[in-house]
Design a protein around this motif. Structure first.
Motif, PDB file in Angstrom:
ATOM      1  N   ILE A   1     -67.260  17.243 -62.357  1.00  0.00           N
ATOM      2  CA  ILE A   1     -68.248  17.649 -61.322  1.00  0.00           C
ATOM      3  C   ILE A   1     -69.600  17.739 -61.506  1.00  0.00           C
ATOM      4  O   ILE A   1     -70.540  17.922 -62.364  1.00  0.00           O
ATOM      5  N   GLU A   2     -69.783  17.207 -59.885  1.00  0.00           N
ATOM      6  CA  GLU A   2     -71.704  17.214 -60.274  1.00  0.00           C
ATOM      7  C   GLU A   2     -71.862  18.563 -59.193  1.00  0.00           C
ATOM      8  O   GLU A   2     -71.372  18.586 -58.224  1.00  0.00           O
ATOM      9  N   GLY A   3     -73.416  18.201 -59.187  1.00  0.00           N
ATOM     10  CA  GLY A   3     -73.128  20.095 -58.893  1.00  0.00           C
ATOM     11  C   GLY A   3     -73.973  19.359 -56.763  1.00  0.00           C
ATOM     12  O   GLY A   3     -74.156  20.155 -55.917  1.00  0.00           O
ATOM     13  N   THR A   4     -74.339  18.304 -56.293  1.00  0.00           N
ATOM     14  CA  THR A   4     -74.059  17.930 -55.634  1.00  0.00           C
ATOM     15  C   THR A   4     -73.956  16.106 -55.756  1.00  0.00           C
ATOM     16  O   THR A   4     -73.581  15.547 -56.519  1.00  0.00           O
ATOM     17  N   ASP A   5     -73.485  15.734 -54.215  1.00  0.00           N
ATOM     18  CA  ASP A   5     -72.647  14.151 -54.630  1.00  0.00           C
ATOM     19  C   ASP A   5     -74.010  13.310 -54.931  1.00  0.00           C
ATOM     20  O   ASP A   5     -75.191  13.301 -53.849  1.00  0.00           O
ATOM     21  N   MET A   6     -73.473  12.846 -56.223  1.00  0.00           N
ATOM     22  CA  MET A   6     -75.005  12.056 -56.705  1.00  0.00           C
ATOM     23  C   MET A   6     -75.280  10.633 -55.991  1.00  0.00           C
ATOM     24  O   MET A   6     -75.532  10.227 -56.024  1.00  0.00           O
ATOM     25  N   SER A   7     -74.016  10.472 -55.513  1.00  0.00           N
ATOM     26  CA  SER A   7     -74.022   9.216 -54.657  1.00  0.00           C
ATOM     27  C   SER A   7     -75.759   8.932 -53.169  1.00  0.00           C
ATOM     28  O   SER A   7     -75.990   8.162 -52.950  1.00  0.00           O
ATOM     29  N   LYS A   8     -75.867   9.907 -53.157  1.00  0.00           N
ATOM     30  CA  LYS A   8     -76.818  10.578 -52.211  1.00  0.00           C
ATOM     31  C   LYS A   8     -78.088  10.251 -52.841  1.00  0.00           C
ATOM     32  O   LYS A   8     -79.105  10.721 -51.784  1.00  0.00           O
ATOM     33  N   VAL A   9     -78.341  10.901 -54.020  1.00  0.00           N
ATOM     34  CA  VAL A   9     -79.257  10.519 -54.804  1.00  0.00           C
ATOM     35  C   VAL A   9     -79.493   9.556 -55.098  1.00  0.00           C
ATOM     36  O   VAL A   9     -79.533   9.147 -56.016  1.00  0.00           O
ATOM     37  N   LYS A  10     -81.388   9.543 -54.770  1.00  0.00           N
ATOM     38  CA  LYS A  10     -82.337   8.450 -55.840  1.00  0.00           C
ATOM     39  C   LYS A  10     -82.455   8.889 -56.965  1.00  0.00           C
ATOM     40  O   LYS A  10     -83.343  10.158 -57.350  1.00  0.00           O
ATOM     41  N   ARG A  11     -81.942   7.962 -57.720  1.00  0.00           N
ATOM     42  CA  ARG A  11     -81.990   7.834 -59.610  1.00  0.00           C
ATOM     43  C   ARG A  11     -83.043   7.727 -60.223  1.00  0.00           C
ATOM     44  O   ARG A  11     -83.441   6.056 -60.079  1.00  0.00           O
ATOM     45  N   LEU A  12     -83.780   8.127 -61.235  1.00  0.00           N
ATOM     46  CA  LEU A  12     -85.339   7.354 -61.635  1.00  0.00           C
ATOM     47  C   LEU A  12     -84.179   6.338 -62.776  1.00  0.00           C
ATOM     48  O   LEU A  12     -83.643   6.344 -63.053  1.00  0.00           O
ATOM     49  N   LYS A  13     -85.064   5.072 -63.313  1.00  0.00           N
ATOM     50  CA  LYS A  13     -84.617   4.287 -64.738  1.00  0.00           C
ATOM     51  C   LYS A  13     -84.912   4.750 -65.703  1.00  0.00           C
ATOM     52  O   LYS A  13     -86.380   5.939 -65.451  1.00  0.00           O
ATOM     53  N   TYR A  14     -84.966   4.520 -67.100  1.00  0.00           N
ATOM     54  CA  TYR A  14     -85.017   5.471 -67.982  1.00  0.00           C
ATOM     55  C   TYR A  14     -84.677   3.757 -69.483  1.00  0.00           C
ATOM     56  O   TYR A  14     -83.676   3.253 -68.744  1.00  0.00           O
TER      57      TYR A  14
END
Ligand code: FE2
Length: 166
Positions: A150-163
């Motif tokens: 379950i995702e709080g929002t559709d994460m495929s549309k969110v830019k994420r940072l790398k670690y």
């Protein structure tokens, strides 16, 4: 048992609407654990033809998504969080080795952040685990797995940072 997608989605909606924040999500994770072992629900919504990421429900009011995942063979991810959002991982088949990390250095758009491993644990069938905003984790799957997430929002549309791990 005998959950339907409509009933489960409506239950998630009510938990998240009535208790915004981690408390409502924890209730969703507990309700998901019942669904993970409901063989009728799994047969209907996670057939062998399920792909790596399929959204089976998105809430029109709150935006959260219920997803099914079938990973054929080994599948791992680098350390990540879910940006401003959150996610619940529910294991249906197989085993996920999860690692949690502590942030050592912030990430930016052009430079990966640095993280240090703090714990490792197994997600096995019937277990759901909540990752709140900023909770850094990396799943490792050595063989085929199926999940409901379950995702709080559709994460495929969110830019994420790398670690990267230090
Ligand atoms: Fe994640």
């Amino acid at each position: 048992m005998n959950h339907t997608l409509e009933q489960f989605a409506s239950q998630c909606h009510d938990f998240l609407k009535n208790s915004p924040g981690p408390a409502g999500r924890q209730k969703v994770a507990e309700a998901l654990e019942d669904v993970l072992v409901d063989q009728d629900f799994i047969a209907k919504h996670l057939p062998p033809t399920t792909g790596e990421r399929e959204i089976i429900y998105q809430d029109p009011e709150l935006g959260f998504c219920i997803l099914v995942h079938h990973y054929l063979g080994q599948k791992s991810s680098d350390p990540h969080d879910h940006a401003h959002s959150w996610a619940i991982y529910g294991q249906v088949h197989g085993r996920t080795e999860m690692r949690d990390y502590q942030k050592i250095e912030e990430a930016s758009a052009d430079k990966p952040g640095k993280v240090k491993e703090i714990r490792t644990y197994a997600l096995t069938p019937g277990i759901a685990h909540l990752y709140n905003e900023g909770d850094l984790h990396a799943p490792e799957r050595k063989d085929s797995t199926s999940l409901i997430r379950i995702e709080g929002t559709d994460m495929s549309k969110v830019k994420r940072l790398k670690y990267e791990v230090v």
